[in-house]
Design a protein around this motif. Structure first.
Motif, PDB file in Angstrom:
ATOM      1  N   VAL A 159       0.844  -1.207   0.000  1.00 16.91           N
ATOM      2  CA  VAL A 159       0.000   0.000   0.000  1.00 16.91           C
ATOM      3  C   VAL A 159       0.877   1.253   0.000  1.00 16.91           C
ATOM      4  O   VAL A 159       0.612   2.214  -0.725  1.00 16.91           O
ATOM      5  N   ILE A 160       1.941   1.235   0.816  1.00 17.08           N
ATOM      6  CA  ILE A 160       2.824   2.398   0.877  1.00 17.08           C
ATOM      7  C   ILE A 160       3.562   2.587  -0.445  1.00 17.08           C
ATOM      8  O   ILE A 160       3.691   3.706  -0.957  1.00 17.08           O
ATOM      9  N   GLU A 161       4.032   1.487  -1.032  1.00 15.63           N
ATOM     10  CA  GLU A 161       4.818   1.557  -2.266  1.00 15.63           C
ATOM     11  C   GLU A 161       3.972   1.948  -3.468  1.00 15.63           C
ATOM     12  O   GLU A 161       4.349   2.822  -4.258  1.00 15.63           O
TER      13      GLU A 161
ATOM     14  N   LEU B 280      13.676  -6.082  16.303  1.00 13.23           N
ATOM     15  CA  LEU B 280      12.749  -7.070  15.752  1.00 13.23           C
ATOM     16  C   LEU B 280      13.081  -7.365  14.292  1.00 13.23           C
ATOM     17  O   LEU B 280      12.970  -8.510  13.844  1.00 13.23           O
ATOM     18  N   ALA B 281      13.480  -6.329  13.557  1.00 10.23           N
ATOM     19  CA  ALA B 281      13.864  -6.530  12.160  1.00 10.23           C
ATOM     20  C   ALA B 281      15.116  -7.402  12.065  1.00 10.23           C
ATOM     21  O   ALA B 281      15.217  -8.287  11.206  1.00 10.23           O
ATOM     22  N   ARG B 282      16.072  -7.170  12.945  1.00  8.48           N
ATOM     23  CA  ARG B 282      17.285  -7.995  12.954  1.00  8.48           C
ATOM     24  C   ARG B 282      16.969  -9.446  13.315  1.00  8.48           C
ATOM     25  O   ARG B 282      17.635 -10.376  12.839  1.00  8.48           O
ATOM     26  N   ASP B 283      15.942  -9.637  14.137  1.00  7.04           N
ATOM     27  CA  ASP B 283      15.555 -10.988  14.542  1.00  7.04           C
ATOM     28  C   ASP B 283      14.626 -11.648  13.527  1.00  7.04           C
ATOM     29  O   ASP B 283      14.190 -12.790  13.747  1.00  7.04           O
TER      30      ASP B 283
ATOM     31  N   SER C 267      12.169  -5.515   7.461  1.00  6.54           N
ATOM     32  CA  SER C 267      13.101  -4.391   7.430  1.00  6.54           C
ATOM     33  C   SER C 267      12.751  -3.401   6.331  1.00  6.54           C
ATOM     34  O   SER C 267      12.960  -2.185   6.491  1.00  6.54           O
ATOM     35  N   ASP C 268      12.195  -3.897   5.193  1.00  7.02           N
ATOM     36  CA  ASP C 268      11.821  -2.975   4.114  1.00  7.02           C
ATOM     37  C   ASP C 268      10.632  -2.104   4.518  1.00  7.02           C
ATOM     38  O   ASP C 268      10.569  -0.920   4.164  1.00  7.02           O
ATOM     39  N   LEU C 269       9.707  -2.655   5.298  1.00  7.58           N
ATOM     40  CA  LEU C 269       8.599  -1.840   5.810  1.00  7.58           C
ATOM     41  C   LEU C 269       9.125  -0.815   6.804  1.00  7.58           C
ATOM     42  O   LEU C 269       8.698   0.354   6.790  1.00  7.58           O
TER      43      LEU C 269
END
Length: 352
Positions: free
Chosen positions: A122-124, A154-157, A162-164
């Motif tokens: 939706v954002i893209e 949380l993104a690292r885990d 991570s793209d969001l």
């Protein structure tokens, strides 16, 4: 504009947040608000929406933590009839209801990865599909998200896309916890106390005692403004005396009444300057007969007469400027106004 009754404060950290939110409001970009629970993330989202060009369009909210994985997908993007058992008709999702307006997603960190992927789309591209549908829907919605979680970790885990996170992090508003806004604690406490007094039918709020003010500032407020509101309202209610300042600040309603249930002072509490009262001198033994009345007396009536005399003295010294008089008495302006109404002193000077 919708009333934002928690946006009270004059601390540098808080004013900086308001300034950042105001400047970001005019941009049509997704935003991320980070802060502990109870710091007012939704109120900041409201401020951004109502200061934006979308102010006259819908502001729709959704707490992602309140819904299960299957339900949140349907709530956000809607579903077609027959998409799943019990889906008898088309359901309008939050994106559709927020068209041309703002969608605020709280507790974003709890959103499933599948939902995060759809949010990114939706954002893209400004597109999404209803659950059980194949038609592409267009979305003209500004997305504001909030969480108290550590999204980079949380993104690292691998628990958050991570793209969001990259797309949401155009700019981030960090809300300070209340313990980092100490100069805002007492104004907020008084605000909630006044509201509670009105609810209880009181004519005015008598204020907090010196010990109560110290206790409010000393406490760390892990629940932030939400906890402060509950504590102040509870303390005012249990105090139940309109004419006497609140002296007990009750943070733990689960403690039995036979156990101690008030805020404790820290070993090294930050100082609170007591109300200036240079004109009042300690009573010496030699002055006792001159100052104290002859007994027996009606104590309540005598006490009221003393209050009236001191208030009138402060008004005369301040040339009937009520704000200056309140400062001289160590009261807030609203507390003084309440006393003036109580003793029917309002309008005693022709200029007021």
């Amino acid at each position: 504009m919708q009333k934002q009754d928690n946006l009270i404060g004059e601390s540098e950290a808080f004013l900086s947040v308001l300034d950042t939110a105001s400047r970001l409001a005019s941009l049509n970009r997704p935003l991320l608000i980070l802060g502990e629970r109870g710091t007012g993330k939704e109120l900041i989202a409201q401020r951004i929406h109502y200061l934006s060009k979308r102010w006259d369009q819908p502001l729709i909210t959704l707490n992602c933590a309140a819904l299960s994985e299957g339900v949140i997908d349907s709530e956000l993007f809607g579903h077609e009839a027959g998409a799943f058992t019990g889906a008898k008709g088309r359901h309008q999702g939050r994106f559709e209801r927020a068209e041309e307006g703002t969608l605020f997603l709280d507790e974003l960190a709890t959103a499933p990865l599948g939902v995060q992927e759809k949010l990114l789309r939706v954002i893209e591209y400004g597109e999404y599909e209803r659950v059980g549908g194949s038609k592409t829907c267009q979305a003209n919605v500004r997305l504001i998200c909030a969480t108290n979680a550590d999204l980079p970790q949380l993104a690292r885990d691998g628990k958050f896309r991570s793209d969001l996170l990259d797309r949401l992090a155009f700019d981030i508003i960090h809300l300070p916890p209340l313990r980092k806004r100490q100069e805002d604690i007492l104004p907020l406490a008084e605000y909630y106390a006044v509201r509670m007094c009105r609810e209880m039918g009181y004519g005015y709020f008598a204020g907090f005692s010196y010990d109560a003010r110290r206790a409010l500032v000393d406490y760390q407020w892990p629940g932030n403004i939400r906890e402060l509101k509950n504590v102040v309202e509870r303390s005012v209610f249990r105090h139940s005396q309109e004419d006497i300042p609140v002296d007990d600040i009750i943070t733990d309603p689960f403690t039995p009444p036979w156990q101690e249930n008030t805020l404790k002072k820290n070993d090294s509490p930050p100082p609170i300057t007591p109300p200036a009262n240079d004109a009042v001198e300690p009573i010496s033994h030699t002055d006792t007969d001159r100052i104290l009345p002859t007994l027996p007396i009606d104590f309540r009536q005598w006490q009221q007469q003393q209050e009236i005399s001191v208030i009138q003295h402060a008004l005369k010294q301040s040339q009937f400027n009520q704000r200056r008089a309140a400062d001289q008495l160590g009261l807030s302006y609203h507390q003084l106004r309440g006393l003036l109404r109580k003793y029917q002193l309002v309008g005693s000077d022709p200029s007021h």
